[in-house]
Design a protein around this motif. Structure first.
Motif, PDB file in Angstrom:
ATOM      1  N   GLU A 242       0.815  -1.214   0.000  1.00 46.83           N
ATOM      2  CA  GLU A 242       0.000   0.000   0.000  1.00 46.83           C
ATOM      3  C   GLU A 242       0.851   1.268   0.000  1.00 46.83           C
ATOM      4  O   GLU A 242       0.624   2.186  -0.795  1.00 46.83           O
ATOM      5  N   VAL A 243       1.853   1.322   0.897  1.00 46.53           N
ATOM      6  CA  VAL A 243       2.635   2.556   1.037  1.00 46.53           C
ATOM      7  C   VAL A 243       3.569   2.791  -0.147  1.00 46.53           C
ATOM      8  O   VAL A 243       4.034   3.904  -0.355  1.00 46.53           O
ATOM      9  N   THR A 244       3.847   1.742  -0.905  1.00 45.03           N
ATOM     10  CA  THR A 244       4.704   1.915  -2.082  1.00 45.03           C
ATOM     11  C   THR A 244       3.903   1.922  -3.387  1.00 45.03           C
ATOM     12  O   THR A 244       4.468   1.803  -4.470  1.00 45.03           O
ATOM     13  N   ASN A 245       2.585   2.046  -3.235  1.00 44.03           N
ATOM     14  CA  ASN A 245       1.700   2.137  -4.406  1.00 44.03           C
ATOM     15  C   ASN A 245       1.849   0.952  -5.350  1.00 44.03           C
ATOM     16  O   ASN A 245       1.878   1.102  -6.572  1.00 44.03           O
ATOM     17  N   LYS A 246       1.955  -0.249  -4.775  1.00 42.92           N
ATOM     18  CA  LYS A 246       2.023  -1.468  -5.572  1.00 42.92           C
ATOM     19  C   LYS A 246       0.706  -2.223  -5.453  1.00 42.92           C
ATOM     20  O   LYS A 246       0.079  -2.229  -4.391  1.00 42.92           O
ATOM     21  N   GLY A 397      11.023  -5.733  -9.385  1.00 44.20           N
ATOM     22  CA  GLY A 397      11.163  -5.069  -8.105  1.00 44.20           C
ATOM     23  C   GLY A 397      10.085  -4.047  -7.842  1.00 44.20           C
ATOM     24  O   GLY A 397       9.651  -3.864  -6.700  1.00 44.20           O
ATOM     25  N   GLU A 398       9.615  -3.400  -8.904  1.00 41.53           N
ATOM     26  CA  GLU A 398       8.595  -2.372  -8.719  1.00 41.53           C
ATOM     27  C   GLU A 398       7.210  -2.959  -8.475  1.00 41.53           C
ATOM     28  O   GLU A 398       6.241  -2.222  -8.255  1.00 41.53           O
ATOM     29  N   GLU A 399       7.111  -4.304  -8.484  1.00 38.48           N
ATOM     30  CA  GLU A 399       5.812  -4.939  -8.280  1.00 38.48           C
ATOM     31  C   GLU A 399       5.738  -5.805  -7.023  1.00 38.48           C
ATOM     32  O   GLU A 399       4.652  -6.190  -6.620  1.00 38.48           O
ATOM     33  N   HIS A 400       6.878  -6.127  -6.421  1.00 39.04           N
ATOM     34  CA  HIS A 400       6.809  -7.004  -5.248  1.00 39.04           C
ATOM     35  C   HIS A 400       7.279  -6.281  -4.003  1.00 39.04           C
ATOM     36  O   HIS A 400       7.880  -5.219  -4.053  1.00 39.04           O
ATOM     37  N   SER A 401       6.971  -6.865  -2.839  1.00 36.82           N
ATOM     38  CA  SER A 401       7.324  -6.248  -1.559  1.00 36.82           C
ATOM     39  C   SER A 401       7.798  -7.339  -0.603  1.00 36.82           C
ATOM     40  O   SER A 401       8.116  -8.457  -1.025  1.00 36.82           O
ATOM     41  N   GLU A 607      13.934  -0.276  -7.552  1.00 37.75           N
ATOM     42  CA  GLU A 607      12.598   0.315  -7.409  1.00 37.75           C
ATOM     43  C   GLU A 607      12.666   1.840  -7.443  1.00 37.75           C
ATOM     44  O   GLU A 607      11.789   2.527  -6.924  1.00 37.75           O
ATOM     45  N   GLU A 608      13.695   2.358  -8.069  1.00 35.81           N
ATOM     46  CA  GLU A 608      13.914   3.799  -8.043  1.00 35.81           C
ATOM     47  C   GLU A 608      12.788   4.589  -8.709  1.00 35.81           C
ATOM     48  O   GLU A 608      12.522   5.740  -8.331  1.00 35.81           O
ATOM     49  N   GLU A 609      12.131   3.978  -9.677  1.00 31.42           N
ATOM     50  CA  GLU A 609      11.096   4.698 -10.418  1.00 31.42           C
ATOM     51  C   GLU A 609       9.729   4.608  -9.755  1.00 31.42           C
ATOM     52  O   GLU A 609       8.787   5.285 -10.171  1.00 31.42           O
ATOM     53  N   VAL A 610       9.597   3.760  -8.740  1.00 29.16           N
ATOM     54  CA  VAL A 610       8.305   3.610  -8.061  1.00 29.16           C
ATOM     55  C   VAL A 610       8.076   4.804  -7.138  1.00 29.16           C
ATOM     56  O   VAL A 610       8.878   5.076  -6.253  1.00 29.16           O
ATOM     57  N   LYS A 611       7.001   5.506  -7.332  1.00 31.64           N
ATOM     58  CA  LYS A 611       6.701   6.655  -6.489  1.00 31.64           C
ATOM     59  C   LYS A 611       6.144   6.185  -5.150  1.00 31.64           C
ATOM     60  O   LYS A 611       5.272   5.320  -5.100  1.00 31.64           O
ATOM     61  N   SER A 612       6.667   6.736  -4.065  1.00 33.32           N
ATOM     62  CA  SER A 612       6.146   6.416  -2.737  1.00 33.32           C
ATOM     63  C   SER A 612       6.095   7.689  -1.917  1.00 33.32           C
ATOM     64  O   SER A 612       6.846   8.639  -2.154  1.00 33.32           O
ATOM     65  N   TYR A 613       5.216   7.675  -0.925  1.00 38.90           N
ATOM     66  CA  TYR A 613       4.915   8.879  -0.172  1.00 38.90           C
ATOM     67  C   TYR A 613       4.875   8.591   1.315  1.00 38.90           C
ATOM     68  O   TYR A 613       4.518   7.485   1.748  1.00 38.90           O
ATOM     69  N   ASN A 614       5.233   9.593   2.098  1.00 38.99           N
ATOM     70  CA  ASN A 614       5.097   9.504   3.545  1.00 38.99           C
ATOM     71  C   ASN A 614       3.643   9.755   3.945  1.00 38.99           C
ATOM     72  O   ASN A 614       2.854  10.268   3.131  1.00 38.99           O
TER      73      ASN A 614
END
Length: 687
Positions: A242-246, A397-401, A607-614
C-alpha cells in the motif's frame, strides 16, 4: 521406460554398489576409512527415505525421533566436528591438501540427501549417490594401477556434477518458491496436531531444545496473542504494498521464511494470507552447493547444528568456479525463469520471521577451507549481478514487496518468557505515536544539507552525511517515515544519501552483522565510498581486512554508503539493556536502536522509479545515488546485491545534528538523548 522408473532403477543399482564399499579394501587405508563413512551415511539416508515413504517415521515416538534426528547431524556437531571429514582441517590432514578439500566438499554435498530423503525426492538422492560412486571408482582405478588418484581428475568430476545439475537444482528451488503445489512444509504446518511436538521432526531439519521449547511456549499462549503476532506480521506485508503504491491484487504467492518452532503463528499467518488472496509457499534454507550454505539462513529451517561448518563451506564453489561455469549458471537461471515466467509474475515477495537469542558466533578462519581467488571473487560478483538482473526481469522489483519480524528463542536466557513478551510489545508499539514523532524529525532533516554524527564513550565516529537538495520542499522529502510495515518493529527514518561530500570515520567498538562479530570496526569514507577499513578480530591486519572484505563487502573491492537512518525505537534499546541481550539482537531490531549506516545498495534497489509517499503526503525523492543512477547506462555497475546495516547505539552517540546550507544547526540527539522538541516521549524508555 518412464522417467520415474528410470530414476528408481538407477538409484537401486547405485545403492547396491554402495552397500559393497564398507567391506572392500581396495583403496589405501586413509581413503578406505573415508569411503566407508560416506557409504554408511548414504545407507542411513536410504533407511530414512524408507521411513518417510512408508509412513513409519510418523509412527515413531518423540524420544525415538530425537535419537534419529541426532544421528543425522551428529558428525558435524561441534563435539564431533574435529574428527569429521566435513571439517576441511581434518580432511586435509588425513587425505592431503588437494584431495582433502575435494572430499570434504563431497561429504558436505552428500549431506544434501537429508532434505531429499524427507521430501522423498528420488532425483536428488540418485544424483548424489551416483556422484559418490563416480568418485569412488576413480580411487579404485588408481589403487589398481598402484598410483595416487589424480586430484585434477577428481576436481573435474565435481565440476561437471555442478555444471550438469545446476539448472535442475535451480528449477527445483525456484518452484518451491513460486508454486503453491510444492506444499511439503505447508502440509506439515497446516495439518499437524501442533500440541504433539513430534511434528517438528518431520521436516528433516536439526531440532534442539530451542525449537521444542518455542513450540511448547507458543502452544500455551492465548489464541488472541498468537493472532496479534500473526496479524502484525501479515498486515505489515499488506501495508508494504500500500505505502509503495504497488498492486497486491495482481499477486498470488507469498513465500514464508521462518525458524521451526513458530508453527502456531505461521499457521495463523497462512490463514491471514489466504484471506488477502495470497497462497503461501515455503522454501527450505540452502543445504548444498546449488542453494548455497551460509551461516545466515535464507528460508525455513531448524537449528544450525554447527555454524563453523557452514562458514567453512560457504565458498566451496571456489573449487571449480570459472568463466564457463559462471556463464552456465546465468544460462540456467534464465532458462528456468523463462519456463516459469507466468508463475514468477505472480510472486509477491517474502514474509520473514527471524529468530534470535543464540550465543553469538565468532568464526575461525581456516586455511584449508575453500576461498575464492581474487579472480574468482570478481567473477562471483559479476555473476551475482547478472543473475539478480535476470531475476528482476521476471520478478519485477517495482511490483513485489516483503515484510520481516523477529522473535527470541529460549537460548536467549533464563528470562526467555519475559523477553518474549517484551519483544511482542516492541513489535506492536503504537504506530501513530512513532509516525508523528518521526515526522517531526524528518521536518527538521529536510531543512538541512548535511548530517553530522559524532560518537562518545569509546566510539570515535566522526562523519558527515550529505543529503540531496529538494527541488520543492513543500511536496518532497528526503527521508522515509518507516513505521510497522515491511520492516517491523516501528522506529526509523531513512534516506539514500548523496555520495559526494559524505566523508569521515564510522567506528563501532563491537557489533554483530549477519551473526558474525566485529570488534573495533573502522570504516573510512570519502565521497561516499569506503576507502580504508579494519577491525580487531584477529592478530594480523590483513586477516582482519579479509574478514571484512569477505563478509561485509561480499568480495567487492569497495562499497558506497547506500543508506543513512536514525533509529527511534528507544523501547527496544531499553529492553536490550534490561536483559543484557544487546549482542543477540537481530539487525532488524538493532538498527532501530540508534543511527545506522548501510554499505552497498540503497533501500530502493531496482525500485527507483516507483513513487512512494510519507503519511504526510510528501513524495520520497532520495531513492538513488551516484552509483545506482548508472542503471540507465550500465546496469552491471549500478548494484552490489548486498546491504549491511551498522548501528551506533544511543549510549555511544555524542551528537547527531543537521546543518543547513546557511550554516544553521539543529541538534536531534545529544549525549544519547533526543533533544529535538516534540521527541520527548522517546526519552522515557531511556531513563
Amino acid at each position: 521406460m518412464r522417467e520415474e522408473e528410470l530414476i528408481a532403477e538407477r538409484y537401486e543399482l547405485a545403492l547396491a554398489r554402495i552397500k559393497e564399499i564398507p567391506n572392500e579394501s581396495i583403496c589405501g587405508e586413509g581413503y578406505r576409512d573415508y569411503f566407508k563413512q560416506m557409504a554408511d551415511f548414504v545407507l542411513m539416508m536410504d533407511r530414512t527415505y524408507a521411513l518417510v515413504e512408508s509412513g513409519a517415521l510418523r509412527q515413531m515416538g518423540l524420544e525415538e525421533l530425537k535419537v534419529h534426528n541426532h544421528a543425522l547431524y551428529a558428525d558435524i556437531l561441534p563435539a564431533h566436528y574435529g574428527e569429521s571429514y566435513a571439517n576441511p582441517d581434518y580432511a586435509v590432514n588425513r587425505l592431503g591438501e588437494s584431495i582433502g578439500e575435494c572430499l570434504s566438499f563431497l561429504y558436505a554435498e552428500l549431506r544434501g540427501m537429508i532434505p531429499a530423503a524427507y521430501e522423498t525426492n528420488p532425483v536428488s538422492m540418485t544424483m548424489r549417490v551416483e556422484l559418490l560412486l563416480e568418485v569412488y571408482q576413480l580411487f579404485v582405478c588408481a589403487a589398481e594401477d598402484r598410483k595416487e588418484p589424480d586430484a585434477e581428475e577428481l576436481r573435474q568430476i565435481l565440476y561437471w556434477y555442478v555444471s550438469d545439475y545446476y539448472e535442475a537444482a535451480f528449477e527445483e528451488k525456484s518452484l518451491t518458491l513460486l508454486d503453491a503445489n510444492r506444499d511439503f512444509a505447508r502440509r506439515i504446518i497446516m495439518e499437524s496436531d501442533l500440541s504433539d511436538l513430534r511434528y517438528l521432526y518431520w521436516f528433516g531439519e536439526y531440532i534442539t531444545e530451542n525449537e521444542l521449547r518455542t513450540a511448547a511456549h507458543l502452544h500455551e499462549m492465548p489464541s488472541e496473542k498468537i493472532k496479534l503476532m500473526a496479524d502484525t506480521y501479515t498486515e505489515g506485508y499488506r501495508i508494504g504494498f500500500e505505502v509503495t503504491n504497488k498492486d497486491i491484487s495482481i499477486k498470488d504467492i507469498v513465500t514464508i521464511r521462518y525458524f521451526l518452532g513458530f508453527e502456531q503463528v505461521i499457521r495463523q499467518a497462512v490463514l491471514n494470507f489466504d484471506q488477502i488472496g495470497l497462497q503461501s509457499t515455503f522454501c527450505r534454507a540452502g543445504a548444498d552447493i546449488f542453494q548455497g550454505r551460509s551461516v545466515n539462513k535464507n528460508g525455513y529451517c531448524g537449528a544450525n547444528p554447527n555454524k563453523q561448518y557452514d562458514y567453512d563451506h560457504k565458498e566451496d564453489m571456489a573449487l571449480f568456479l570459472d568463466a564457463a561455469l559462471a556463464e552456465r549458471k546465468v544460462e540456467a537461471v534464465r532458462n528456468v525463469f523463462e519456463r516459469h515466467k507466468e508463475l514468477a509474475a505472480l510472486y509477491g515477495g517474502p514474509a520473514v520471521v527471524e529468530s534470535f537469542g543464540e550465543e553469538p558466533f565468532v568464526p575461525e578462519n581456516k586455511e584449508t577451507a575453500c576461498r575464492f581467488s581474487e579472480k574468482q571473487q570478481k567473477l562471483s560478483v559479476s555473476n551475482a549481478g547478472k543473475i539478480a538482473d535476470i531475476q528482476n526481469e521476471y520478478i519485477k522489483g517495482e511490483e513485489h514487496s516483503f515484510t520481516i519480524i523477529a522473535f527470541p528463542v529460549p537460548g536467549i536466557g533464563e528470562r526467555y518468557e519475559e523477553i518474549f513478551d517484551d519483544v511482542v510489545r516492541i513489535n506492536t508499539l503504537d504506530y501513530m505515536l512513532y509516525r508523528d514523532i518521526q515526522q517531526k524529525i524528518i521536518d527538521v532533516l529536510d531543512k538541512g544539507s548535511t548530517v553530522l554524527v559524532n560518537g562518545m564513550n569509546g566510539n570515535e565516529t566522526d562523519i558527515r552525511v550529505q543529503l540531496h537538495k529538494l527541488d520543492d520542499p513543500e511536496t518532497q522529502t528526503n527521508f522515509e517515515n518507516c513505521v510497522a510495515d515491511v520492516n517491523i518493529p516501528v522506529g526509523e527514518v531513512f534516506t539514500s544519501p548523496k555520495l559526494a561530500g559524505t566523508e569521515g570515520l564510522l567506528h563501532v567498538p563491537r557489533v554483530f552483522l549477519n551473526e558474525l562479530e566485529y570488534r573495533d570496526l573502522r570504516l573510512h569514507f570519502q565521497d561516499g565510498f569506503v576507502t580504508d577499513y579494519g577491525c580487531g578480530n584477529f592478530a594480523g591486519e590483513e586477516e582482519n581486512r579479509k574478514y571484512i572484505r569477505d563478509n561485509v563487502f561480499h568480495h567487492h573491492e569497495r562499497l558506497p554508503l547506500g543508506e543513512f537512518a536514525i533509529g527511534t525505537n528507544t523501547t527496544a534499546f531499553s529492553v536490550a539493556r534490561k536483559y543484557g541481550i544487546e549482542d543477540k539482537l537481530p539487525i532488524l531490531i538493532a538498527e532501530k536502536t540508534g543511527p545506522h549506516f548501510a554499505l552497498g545498495d540503497t533501500c530502493y534497489s531496482h525500485e527507483e522509479e516507483v513513487k512512494s509517499y510519507n503519511p504526510d503526503g510528501k513524495e520520497i525523492v532520495a531513492k538513488e545515488n551516484e552509483v545506482s543512477v548508472l542503471r540507465d547506462t550500465d546496469v552491471s555497475k549500478a548494484y552490489f546485491q548486498c546491504h549491511t546495516d551498522i548501528t551506533i547505539p544511543y549510549d555511544e552517540l555524542g551528537e547527531l545534528s543537521v546543518l543547513t546550507e546557511s550554516g544553521e544547526k539543529f541538534v536531534i540527539i545529544q549525549d544519547g538523548q533526543f533533544v529535538l522538541p516534540g521527541c520527548e516521549e522517546l526519552n522515557r524508555a531511556l531513563v
